[in-house]
Design an enzyme around this catalytic site. Sequence first.
Site, PDB file in Angstrom:
ATOM      1  N   GLY A  46       0.827  -1.197   0.000  1.00  0.00           N
ATOM      2  CA  GLY A  46       0.000   0.000   0.000  1.00  0.00           C
ATOM      3  C   GLY A  46       0.862   1.247   0.000  1.00  0.00           C
ATOM      4  O   GLY A  46       1.974   1.238   0.530  1.00  0.00           O
ATOM      5  N   GLN A  51       3.186   9.919   0.836  1.00  0.00           N
ATOM      6  CA  GLN A  51       4.469   9.240   1.021  1.00  0.00           C
ATOM      7  C   GLN A  51       5.456   9.530  -0.105  1.00  0.00           C
ATOM      8  O   GLN A  51       6.648   9.253   0.030  1.00  0.00           O
ATOM      9  CB  GLN A  51       4.265   7.724   1.149  1.00  0.00           C
ATOM     10  N   CYS A  95       5.577  -0.150   7.294  1.00  0.00           N
ATOM     11  CA  CYS A  95       5.234   1.021   6.487  1.00  0.00           C
ATOM     12  C   CYS A  95       6.444   1.402   5.651  1.00  0.00           C
ATOM     13  O   CYS A  95       7.566   1.397   6.155  1.00  0.00           O
ATOM     14  CB  CYS A  95       4.836   2.172   7.410  1.00  0.00           C
ATOM     15  N   LEU A  96       6.211   1.720   4.382  1.00  0.00           N
ATOM     16  CA  LEU A  96       7.336   2.090   3.517  1.00  0.00           C
ATOM     17  C   LEU A  96       8.028   3.360   4.003  1.00  0.00           C
ATOM     18  O   LEU A  96       9.182   3.600   3.670  1.00  0.00           O
ATOM     19  CB  LEU A  96       6.854   2.268   2.067  1.00  0.00           C
ATOM     20  N   HIS A 137      -4.831   1.701   7.372  1.00  0.00           N
ATOM     21  CA  HIS A 137      -3.457   2.206   7.502  1.00  0.00           C
ATOM     22  C   HIS A 137      -3.210   3.333   6.485  1.00  0.00           C
ATOM     23  O   HIS A 137      -2.653   4.382   6.831  1.00  0.00           O
ATOM     24  CB  HIS A 137      -2.482   1.029   7.274  1.00  0.00           C
ATOM     25  N   GLU A 138      -3.651   3.112   5.240  1.00  0.00           N
ATOM     26  CA  GLU A 138      -3.395   4.111   4.191  1.00  0.00           C
ATOM     27  C   GLU A 138      -4.253   5.367   4.382  1.00  0.00           C
ATOM     28  O   GLU A 138      -3.766   6.486   4.156  1.00  0.00           O
ATOM     29  CB  GLU A 138      -3.645   3.507   2.800  1.00  0.00           C
ATOM     30  N   HIS A 141      -2.706   7.683   6.694  1.00  0.00           N
ATOM     31  CA  HIS A 141      -1.671   8.527   6.064  1.00  0.00           C
ATOM     32  C   HIS A 141      -2.279   9.836   5.546  1.00  0.00           C
ATOM     33  O   HIS A 141      -1.666  10.894   5.649  1.00  0.00           O
ATOM     34  CB  HIS A 141      -1.027   7.810   4.876  1.00  0.00           C
TER      35      HIS A 141
HETATM   36 ZN    ZN Z   1       2.359   3.348   5.646  1.00  0.00          ZN
END
Ligand code: ZN
Length: 175
Positions: A46, A51, A95-96, A137-138, A141
């Site tokens: 995701g 991000q 998380c990236l 989660h996204e 963000h």
């Molecule tokens: Zn994330």
Amino acid sequence: MSKRKIIIEPDPILRKVSEPLEKVDNELRKLMDDMLETMYSAPGIGLAAVQIGILKRLIVIDISKGEEKKKNPLFLINPIITSRSKDTSIYEEGCLSIPGHFAEIERPAQCHINFLDYTGKQKQLKADGLLSTCIQHEIDHLDGKLFIDYLSKLKKNMIIKKLLKQKKTQDKIVL
Ligand code: ZN
């Protein structure tokens, strides 16, 4: 398609609230394609636009990792959670933007969302399991929230400190 740079915590942009999109056009689709490529090559399941430094309410997801390897991307534009289940589930999240750190996070097990798809069509989706966790989660963000915000202050600060240290080391070896 081109790969974009993923922003790593701590960075003030990750704490900003993203703006809704007004229209779905080719320029936006190109951005979504870039996001998807960036996510696949990371690799991750995701990615939210913030991000890669773009404060728009835009998410790409593909949880079809594993044996079959058949790509099944999901594009969410202006996603809104319309309901959440009372029962919860726990997944180990990463998380990236928080590389190398994972933690078990408890979230509502199911959620319903409204969103616009890749073509700009209004859609609804009922998600459960990993997809439900990933969507929540996204969407966090988009509201400037990270999974480490669910942890104790002590754990959260420890992770941020480590990330900061990694950033400083990386800065030193850039040639
Ligand atoms: Zn994330």
